[in-house]
Design a protein around this motif. Structure first.
Motif, short mmCIF file in Angstrom:
data_model
loop_
_atom_site.label_atom_id
_atom_site.label_comp_id
_atom_site.label_asym_id
_atom_site.label_seq_id
_atom_site.Cartn_x
_atom_site.Cartn_y
_atom_site.Cartn_z
N GLN A 83 14.85 -6.30 7.20
CA GLN A 83 16.16 -5.41 7.10
C GLN A 83 16.39 -4.23 6.37
OE1 GLN A 83 18.58 -6.82 9.31
NE2 GLN A 83 19.58 -4.70 9.02
N GLN A 84 15.33 -4.08 5.24
CA GLN A 84 15.51 -3.09 4.53
C GLN A 84 14.87 -1.80 5.20
OE1 GLN A 84 14.55 -5.93 3.59
NE2 GLN A 84 12.83 -5.53 1.95
N HIS A 85 13.90 -2.02 6.37
CA HIS A 85 13.03 -1.09 6.88
C HIS A 85 14.12 -0.83 8.16
CE1 HIS A 85 8.68 -2.61 5.45
NE2 HIS A 85 9.50 -1.81 4.60
N ARG A 91 8.09 5.76 5.82
CA ARG A 91 7.59 7.11 6.26
C ARG A 91 6.65 7.02 7.08
NH1 ARG A 91 10.09 10.97 3.34
NH2 ARG A 91 10.68 10.61 1.18
N ASN A 92 5.65 5.88 7.04
CA ASN A 92 4.50 5.71 8.00
C ASN A 92 4.93 4.67 9.05
OD1 ASN A 92 4.97 3.55 6.24
ND2 ASN A 92 2.87 3.00 6.23
N ALA A 93 6.28 4.82 9.53
CA ALA A 93 6.56 3.71 10.55
C ALA A 93 6.02 3.99 11.90
CB ALA A 93 8.23 3.72 10.87
N MET A 94 5.72 5.21 12.22
CA MET A 94 4.81 5.65 13.39
C MET A 94 3.39 4.99 13.24
SD MET A 94 4.61 6.75 16.47
CE MET A 94 6.01 7.79 16.89
N SER A 95 2.77 5.04 12.43
CA SER A 95 1.51 4.68 12.29
C SER A 95 1.33 2.94 12.43
CB SER A 95 0.79 5.10 11.07
OG SER A 95 1.26 4.80 9.99
N ARG A 96 2.37 2.36 11.89
CA ARG A 96 2.34 1.06 11.52
C ARG A 96 2.92 0.53 13.01
NH1 ARG A 96 5.27 -0.48 5.87
NH2 ARG A 96 4.63 -3.00 6.66
N VAL A 97 3.62 1.17 13.86
CA VAL A 97 4.04 0.50 15.06
C VAL A 97 2.96 0.60 15.97
CG1 VAL A 97 5.78 1.29 17.09
CG2 VAL A 97 6.67 1.12 14.81
N LEU A 122 13.17 1.45 14.40
CA LEU A 122 12.44 2.39 13.24
C LEU A 122 12.16 3.80 13.46
CD1 LEU A 122 9.59 -0.38 12.43
CD2 LEU A 122 11.79 -0.02 11.07
N LEU A 123 12.09 4.05 14.80
CA LEU A 123 11.82 5.40 15.16
C LEU A 123 13.09 6.31 15.57
CD1 LEU A 123 8.56 5.35 16.71
CD2 LEU A 123 8.76 5.65 14.57
N ASN A 124 13.35 7.67 15.49
CA ASN A 124 14.44 8.17 15.99
C ASN A 124 14.23 8.22 17.44
OD1 ASN A 124 12.59 10.49 17.32
ND2 ASN A 124 12.55 11.13 15.05
N VAL A 125 15.38 8.62 18.00
CA VAL A 125 15.67 8.36 19.65
C VAL A 125 14.57 9.04 20.53
CG1 VAL A 125 17.37 10.20 19.77
CG2 VAL A 125 17.23 8.18 21.43
#
Length: 413
Positions: A83-85, A91-97, A122-125
């Protein structure tokens, strides 16, 4: 019960349960196949490559390898879908996705649907839409380059031209991942509203706390004035009457009564002096406790840790100074939480070093996105105006990465 239902309704809980259910189903299927029973094989990219090398997707080593990848996917998905994510994406959300999606495509085409939902959260629209669109393109490309057994059989039995097959698959993938994108964005919008309401509620609570302090201050000042005006007047009148009585008694030579009246007069005069001294002390000690309001603000924002480092002087400020500093801190903190995506905000308050330490210094430091080119909006201008009215200053010491704002205000303004 209400708290349990609220927790179950959170997007993170729903996503985690969905991913866990899919992975448990894959685990049960793998165990059933290892026991020698017929089951659906894994049909991801790894299975297609393994078949091209002459292997059988029912082989135990292959099934165990896929099972390990599914377990790794579940573990990584569980850690990322917290939930906190979702409230403040890492900051590294894209690489983890992308890593999650690679694991999903490697094992089975059914898991990328969950990854698309998580990416939309997690990412912007713009990035989330591009990711969903890429999922459609990847699925169509894999259909022709690395088809599963079922897809290969469908291609052999289907007499339709390749472009029509591709169009049909693309439409189905657009519907599937479009729905995933929509669900994720709805949950993301809800999380954004929750952050906004938290910040606004915390600002409201801290403002109310300061208002209570100001009301208490006004009441004490009113009492001090009342004591001075009413008691001072009566005690002065009593002193005059006792002086007159003393004079009259002295005319009748009543020495005992005169001595008693003299003592009463001296007592009344002493009481009058004591009341005036108490009123003066009360006036000098009228200060506002800003620390309580700041702690209310920090406790009201659950999505972002607000670290407070406050000198004891925060409990002894003039009303105007406390009010101006609180409003500036509220503006800086809510901007960091709502717009900058900060995961940590530090607020410090102390006295400026020097021979005459009467300036209160407040620093608000966050680790948000910041801006490479500083443009003063209404928020920064409002802080400058508040400080200027009290003879203080506001400076932006850093605006990338994150913001560091310093406020200086006269303590007794």
């Amino acid at each position: 019960m209400d708290r349990l239902l609220a927790r179950i309704a959170q997007p993170a809980f729903v996503l985690r349960i969905a991913a866990l259910a899919v992975c448990l189903l894959e685990l049960a299927s793998a165990v059933w196949g290892l026991m020698g029973n017929p089951t659906e094989p894994y049909d991801g990219m790894l299975a297609s490559l393994y078949r091209r090398l002459g292997g059988d997707t029912h082989d135990a080593p292959f099934v165990l390898a896929c099972l390990a990848l599914v377990t790794l996917f579940a573990w990584h998905f569980w850690r990322l879908a917290r939930q906190q994510h979702l409230d403040l994406p890492p900051r590294n959300a894209m690489s983890r996705v992308l890593l999650l999606d690679l694991l999903a495509l490697t094992v089975t085409p059914g898991l990328p649907f969950l990854v698309t939902v998580l990416a939309a959260l997690l990412l912007n629209v713009r990035k989330a839409f591009g990711f969903a669109l890429a999922q459609v393109v990847i699925n169509v490309a894999l259909y022709w380059l690395l088809p599963s057994e079922a897809q290969r059989a469908e291609q052999l039995q289907n007499d339709l031209p390749w472009w029509l097959n591709s169009l049909g698959l693309a439409i189905s993938m657009v519907a599937l991942h479009g729905m995933a994108f929509g669900l994720g964005r709805l949950a993301a919008a809800e999380a954004e509203r929750r952050r906004w309401f938290q910040a606004m509620l915390a600002e409201k609570d801290s403002g109310e706390r300061l208002q209570v302090e100001q009301l208490r201050y006004a009441e004490r000042m009113s009492m001090a004035r009342e004591l001075h005006d009413v008691m001072g007047h009566h005690l002065t009148a009593l002193n005059l009457h006792l002086q007159l009585s003393d004079a009259l008694l002295k005319r009748h030579d009543e020495s005992g009564a005169a001595q008693a009246v003299e003592k009463a007069r001296l007592g009344a005069a002493g009481l009058l002096a004591e009341v005036r001294a108490a009123v003066s002390r009360e006036r000098e000690s009228q200060r506002i406790n800003l620390e309580a309001a700041l702690r209310t603000l920090a406790e009201g924002i659950a999505s972002t840790p607000i670290e407070l480092t406050l000198d004891p002087v925060a409990q002894d400020l003039s009303p105007r100074c406390a009010h101006a500093l609180l409003r500036c801190v509220q503006e800086a903190v809510t901007n960091a939480v709502r717009h900058a995506g900060a995961t940590r905000v530090q607020v410090s308050l102390d006295l400026v070093d020097g021979a005459d330490a009467t300036q209160v210094r407040v620093r608000v430091d966050d680790n948000g996105r910041g801006t490479r080119k500083l443009r003063e909006g209404n928020g920064l201008k409002g802080m400058q105006e508040r400080m200027a009215e009290l003879g203080g200053t506001m400076q932006v010491l850093r605006h990338h990465p994150g913001f560091l704002i310093e406020l200086n205000c006269p303590r007794h303004a």
